[in-house]
Design a protein around this motif. Structure first.
Motif, PDB file in Angstrom:
ATOM      1  N   PHE A 293       0.650  -1.367   0.146  1.00 47.83           N
ATOM      2  CA  PHE A 293       0.101  -0.252  -0.089  1.00 47.83           C
ATOM      3  C   PHE A 293       0.661   1.407   0.288  1.00 47.83           C
ATOM      4  N   ALA A 294       0.327   2.113  -0.786  1.00 48.29           N
ATOM      5  CA  ALA A 294       1.007   3.139  -0.768  1.00 48.29           C
ATOM      6  C   ALA A 294       1.711   4.107   1.009  1.00 48.29           C
ATOM      7  N   GLU A 295       1.443   3.878   1.790  1.00 46.59           N
ATOM      8  CA  GLU A 295       2.393   4.273   3.029  1.00 46.59           C
ATOM      9  C   GLU A 295       3.279   3.496   2.986  1.00 46.59           C
ATOM     10  N   ALA A 296       3.137   2.133   3.120  1.00 45.10           N
ATOM     11  CA  ALA A 296       4.221   1.685   3.356  1.00 45.10           C
ATOM     12  C   ALA A 296       5.353   1.764   2.064  1.00 45.10           C
ATOM     13  N   ALA A 297       5.340   1.636   1.010  1.00 50.23           N
ATOM     14  CA  ALA A 297       5.735   2.292  -0.546  1.00 50.23           C
ATOM     15  C   ALA A 297       6.672   2.931   0.088  1.00 50.23           C
TER      16      ALA A 297
END
Length: 448
Positions: A293-297
């Motif tokens: 997901f974007a936050e983890a990326a």
């Protein structure tokens, strides 16, 4: 739900499910274990030194022992130092829907306020802890539902701390109302993604949340006033409080298997599962592709030079798991930050956002990975959600192993005594000071 109903839930003892109390006992001991593991980290040492130097108490009844340190500070100073210590070893519990953490602030507050309540039983302490988890969670729901920015946990777990302080200080309903208003007004509405972009000792803001929340309770009792808390009393917030005392969100908290950002856990779990299934080692791997997901990326991509960067790095966490088969405090601090075997894996790891994973956040924290081996085989994990929560809980034996790893510097006898209290705390007649006493002396090798 009216404020009177909320105040009654916070201040008065009421029937709570045994399962909620038992979960509170587990979260409490797990968090104390993380505090022990973090005692030697630089951030915790700085926070304790600062609290001792600048947050002293004017009289003994206003002081509390710093965790695993031996010295004393004021109640707010102790809460600040302990929450900062725990927050900087990212192994503490959390609740998906809050996008953050409760225990790292309310557990230190419980220990700080309880020090001057020698009559407090273990069950009473757990009831206060359950209450504070429930209040903090709903404050988080209300805040996230009313603002567009992603604020750190300190912005809302400060209200859980204020509620806990008022309960343990036998505050009135009016004092509580002022305390919640003060805590919300001064709570650190810091932006989480700023910390992700530049990992530092600020972490999730819980140190300041614990400081503000405990100060709010004490100041309100002294007569200081604050505007009513919007996240508690506004019409828009009411829907988030309607199930208070009916739905026990504490039982939905996850326990972390690894002391790194939860956003990296699904990818770590995926890698670990493939390693067990196919039996490959670091030398066999040519590349690892991660969809998340974007936050983890957005997590840190380079070889970390600090513990904060290490804890907020998905590629580094994967490199450690692939190299050592586990992730412990020693891997994200000291010599672990310059491990050449870990460093050589980083260029082989690519991370990108997967739209389907982003759509599931924050209810789930999913990733999938594909590993290409040097012999040409490709191994795909499929979609994996981070474990440790109610949908895929850790077994108690695994939680105990984590606790033993975190408390290695306490010595086996002291660590065993702390772990043994977990089962006894919910039972009638057990004194809470049994646990508190075991958290005061320094860990081995960390004398002050």
């Amino acid at each position: 739900m009216t404020f009177d109903h909320i105040a009654n839930f916070i201040l008065a003892r009421s029937e709570m499910p045994q399962s909620a109390l038992e979960m509170a006992a587990t979260l409490l001991i797990d968090t104390v274990g993380v505090a022990a593991g973090a005692a030697g980290l630089e951030a915790g040492q700085i926070a304790r030194d600062h609290a001792f130097a600048f947050h002293g108490a004017g009289s003994p009844e206003h002081s509390a022992h710093l965790l695993f340190d031996g010295r004393q500070a004021s109640i707010p100073g102790m809460a600040f130092a302990a929450a900062t210590q725990i927050d900087n070893l990212d192994g503490h519990d959390g609740l998906n829907a809050t996008k953050g953490h409760i225990g790292c602030a309310v557990v230190p507050a419980l220990l700080a306020f309880a020090e001057n309540r020698p009559d407090l039983t273990g069950r009473e302490a757990l009831e206060a802890l359950v209450m504070s988890y429930e209040v903090a969670a709903r404050a988080a729901f209300a805040l996230h539902g009313s603002v567009s920015d992603y604020h750190t946990s300190g912005a809302w777990n400060a209200l859980g701390v204020a509620a806990l302080g008022c309960r343990l200080r036998d505050a009135s309903s009016e004092h509580l109302r002022q305390a919640l208003g003060i805590a919300e007004y001064h709570g650190p509405r810091s932006q989480m993604m700023r910390e992700i972009a530049n990992p530092t000792m600020l972490h999730d803001g819980s140190g300041m949340g614990a400081l503000v929340g405990s100060m709010a309770a004490l100041m309100a009792i002294d007569g200081f006033t604050g505007a009513p808390a919007i996240t508690v009393e506004s019409k828009e917030a009411s829907t988030h409080w309607a199930d208070l005392g009916k739905v026990w969100t504490i039982e939905q908290n996850y326990i972390k298997p690894y002391p790194v950002c939860r956003w990296a856990h699904a990818a770590i779990d995926a890698l670990s599962a493939l390693m067990r299934e196919y039996g490959f080692a670091q030398r066999d791997v040519a590349s690892i592709e991660v969809n998340t997901f974007a936050e983890a990326a957005a997590l840190y991509r380079r070889m970390p030079s600090t513990t904060s960067q290490a804890q907020y790095s998905l590629p580094f966490a994967l490199s450690v798991m692939l190299t050592h088969g586990r992730i412990g405090p020693e891997h994200i601090s000291g010599k672990g930050l310059s491990d050449p075997d870990v460093a050589k894996i980083l260029p082989m790891i690519s991370v990108r956002e997967g739209a389907r994973h982003s759509r599931r956040f924050p209810a789930a924290r999913c990733s999938d990975i594909t590993i290409t081996l040097r012999d040409g085989r490709q191994l795909a994990s499929g979609d994996v959600d981070a474990r440790g929560g109610p949908e895929d809980p850790m077994e108690m034996q695994e939680i105990e192993r984590k606790f033993q790893s975190m408390t290695a510097t306490l010595g086996t006898e002291r660590a065993a005594a702390l772990w043994g209290i977990r089962e006894r705390l919910p039972q009638p007649g057990v004194s809470f000071k049994e646990l508190a006493r075991l958290t005061r002396a320094p860990a081995e090798g960390h004398d002050v």
